[in-house]
Design a protein around this motif. Structure first.
Motif, PDB file in Angstrom:
ATOM      1  N   LYS A 222      15.573  39.679  67.251  1.00  0.00           N
ATOM      2  CA  LYS A 222      16.211  39.917  66.452  1.00  0.00           C
ATOM      3  C   LYS A 222      16.167  40.503  65.003  1.00  0.00           C
ATOM      4  CE  LYS A 222      15.695  35.194  65.139  1.00  0.00           C
ATOM      5  NZ  LYS A 222      14.875  34.505  64.456  1.00  0.00           N
ATOM      6  N   ALA A 223      13.973  41.460  65.454  1.00  0.00           N
ATOM      7  CA  ALA A 223      13.632  42.606  64.626  1.00  0.00           C
ATOM      8  C   ALA A 223      14.899  43.760  64.537  1.00  0.00           C
ATOM      9  CB  ALA A 223      12.477  42.639  65.296  1.00  0.00           C
ATOM     10  N   ILE A 224      15.588  43.766  65.748  1.00  0.00           N
ATOM     11  CA  ILE A 224      16.432  45.437  66.589  1.00  0.00           C
ATOM     12  C   ILE A 224      17.039  45.351  65.467  1.00  0.00           C
ATOM     13  CG2 ILE A 224      17.710  45.778  67.728  1.00  0.00           C
ATOM     14  CD1 ILE A 224      15.524  45.714  70.127  1.00  0.00           C
ATOM     15  N   PHE A 225      18.297  43.728  64.739  1.00  0.00           N
ATOM     16  CA  PHE A 225      19.185  43.555  64.178  1.00  0.00           C
ATOM     17  C   PHE A 225      18.953  44.065  62.548  1.00  0.00           C
ATOM     18  CE2 PHE A 225      21.452  41.983  68.427  1.00  0.00           C
ATOM     19  CZ  PHE A 225      21.994  43.051  67.963  1.00  0.00           C
ATOM     20  N   THR A 226      17.418  43.362  62.344  1.00  0.00           N
ATOM     21  CA  THR A 226      17.240  43.063  60.609  1.00  0.00           C
ATOM     22  C   THR A 226      17.347  44.926  60.876  1.00  0.00           C
ATOM     23  OG1 THR A 226      16.523  40.744  61.450  1.00  0.00           O
ATOM     24  CG2 THR A 226      15.544  42.318  59.351  1.00  0.00           C
ATOM     25  N   SER A 227      16.181  45.451  61.092  1.00  0.00           N
ATOM     26  CA  SER A 227      16.296  46.683  61.251  1.00  0.00           C
ATOM     27  C   SER A 227      16.746  47.814  60.431  1.00  0.00           C
ATOM     28  CB  SER A 227      15.282  47.097  62.435  1.00  0.00           C
ATOM     29  OG  SER A 227      14.019  46.212  61.906  1.00  0.00           O
TER      30      SER A 227
ATOM     31  N   VAL B  26      20.950  50.865  57.590  1.00  0.00           N
ATOM     32  CA  VAL B  26      22.043  51.363  56.854  1.00  0.00           C
ATOM     33  C   VAL B  26      22.094  51.204  55.651  1.00  0.00           C
ATOM     34  CG1 VAL B  26      24.475  51.182  57.138  1.00  0.00           C
ATOM     35  CG2 VAL B  26      23.151  50.813  59.453  1.00  0.00           C
ATOM     36  N   THR B  27      21.696  50.069  54.920  1.00  0.00           N
ATOM     37  CA  THR B  27      21.333  50.330  53.672  1.00  0.00           C
ATOM     38  C   THR B  27      20.646  50.771  53.120  1.00  0.00           C
ATOM     39  OG1 THR B  27      21.662  47.633  54.057  1.00  0.00           O
ATOM     40  CG2 THR B  27      20.785  48.133  51.709  1.00  0.00           C
ATOM     41  N   LEU B  28      19.701  51.220  53.502  1.00  0.00           N
ATOM     42  CA  LEU B  28      18.284  52.120  52.615  1.00  0.00           C
ATOM     43  C   LEU B  28      19.488  53.470  53.099  1.00  0.00           C
ATOM     44  CD1 LEU B  28      15.811  53.383  51.586  1.00  0.00           C
ATOM     45  CD2 LEU B  28      15.222  53.215  53.889  1.00  0.00           C
ATOM     46  N   THR B  29      20.065  53.591  54.624  1.00  0.00           N
ATOM     47  CA  THR B  29      20.406  55.119  53.994  1.00  0.00           C
ATOM     48  C   THR B  29      21.706  55.496  52.933  1.00  0.00           C
ATOM     49  OG1 THR B  29      20.025  55.282  56.616  1.00  0.00           O
ATOM     50  CG2 THR B  29      22.188  56.956  55.805  1.00  0.00           C
TER      51      THR B  29
ATOM     52  N   MET C 228      13.478  52.238  44.132  1.00  0.00           N
ATOM     53  CA  MET C 228      14.209  51.490  43.764  1.00  0.00           C
ATOM     54  C   MET C 228      15.344  50.527  44.571  1.00  0.00           C
ATOM     55  SD  MET C 228      16.011  54.336  41.092  1.00  0.00           S
ATOM     56  CE  MET C 228      16.788  53.584  40.555  1.00  0.00           C
ATOM     57  N   GLN C 229      15.111  50.919  45.995  1.00  0.00           N
ATOM     58  CA  GLN C 229      16.076  49.711  46.492  1.00  0.00           C
ATOM     59  C   GLN C 229      14.981  48.590  47.553  1.00  0.00           C
ATOM     60  OE1 GLN C 229      17.921  52.084  49.803  1.00  0.00           O
ATOM     61  NE2 GLN C 229      19.754  51.172  48.427  1.00  0.00           N
TER      62      GLN C 229
END
Length: 194
Positions: A28-33, A38-41, A154-155
């Protein structure tokens, strides 16, 4: 070497999770991270593109040239063995200007070109005084507006994402002054030894 260390840490964590019975939490942690990364990038890319565009506008408007002219006397004094009209001076000025606005990714190519020009000028494999001073300046974290950190804040929903600008300026002044003093200390110490 760092890749090997990270791989060993990941493998050790997964093996520990297998024996501990928490492999589901690890998955779960791997997929959430991965999703968060990707969102942060994507968010950082948009901020970087914006600031690089602003740098282009500043370049076309002559603001970068004005800043370069403002910093030129300081740069010439910091790098006395470089000829005043050498291309390395221009690359150094561009690198420092980009770093001041927190555009480390945009500053890197200019910094590499500056190092190449200084290496050509020195003609040896050893780092010259100018190269060491330039490295000390870049390592000191020369930043006035930390655009990347502001974008990350901001993100993640910071109420005041720009409140770190003041402390960044103080930290930059202290770290840059320290880097230059240490650089000069070791330079003059090596001259005395010779």
């Amino acid at each position: 070497m760092v890749n090997i260390i990270w791989a060993c840490m990941a493998i050790a964590g997964i093996v520990y999770a297998l024996f501990n019975g928490t492999i589901e939490d690890v998955n779960k942690a791997i997929f959430t991270s991965a999703n968060d990364a990707v969102t942060l990038t994507i968010g950082l890319i948009s901020i970087l593109v914006f600031w690089m565009g602003m740098m282009k506008v500043a370049e076309k408007a002559g603001i970068l040239q004005m800043l370069a002219n403002l910093f030129r006397p300081i740069i010439v004094r910091l790098f006395p063995e470089l000829p005043k009209d050498h291309p390395a001076i221009g690359y150094i000025l561009s690198n420092i200007t980009a770093n001041l606005f927190g555009l480390g990714n945009a500053a890197t190519p200019m910094g590499l070109k500056a190092m190449e020009e200084m290496k050509k000028l020195s003609g040896t494999q050893e780092a010259s005084r100018s190269m060491i001073t330039f490295l000390a300046l870049n390592t000191s974290g020369l930043t006035l507006i930390p655009t990347t950190v502001i974008a990350i804040r901001m993100q993640y929903g910071s109420v005041e994402p720009t409140e770190i600008v003041g402390t960044t300026i103080i930290a930059t002044i202290i770290s840059t002054t320290s880097a230059l003093l240490i650089d000069r200390f070791y330079y003059y110490k090596s001259i005395r030894r010779k």
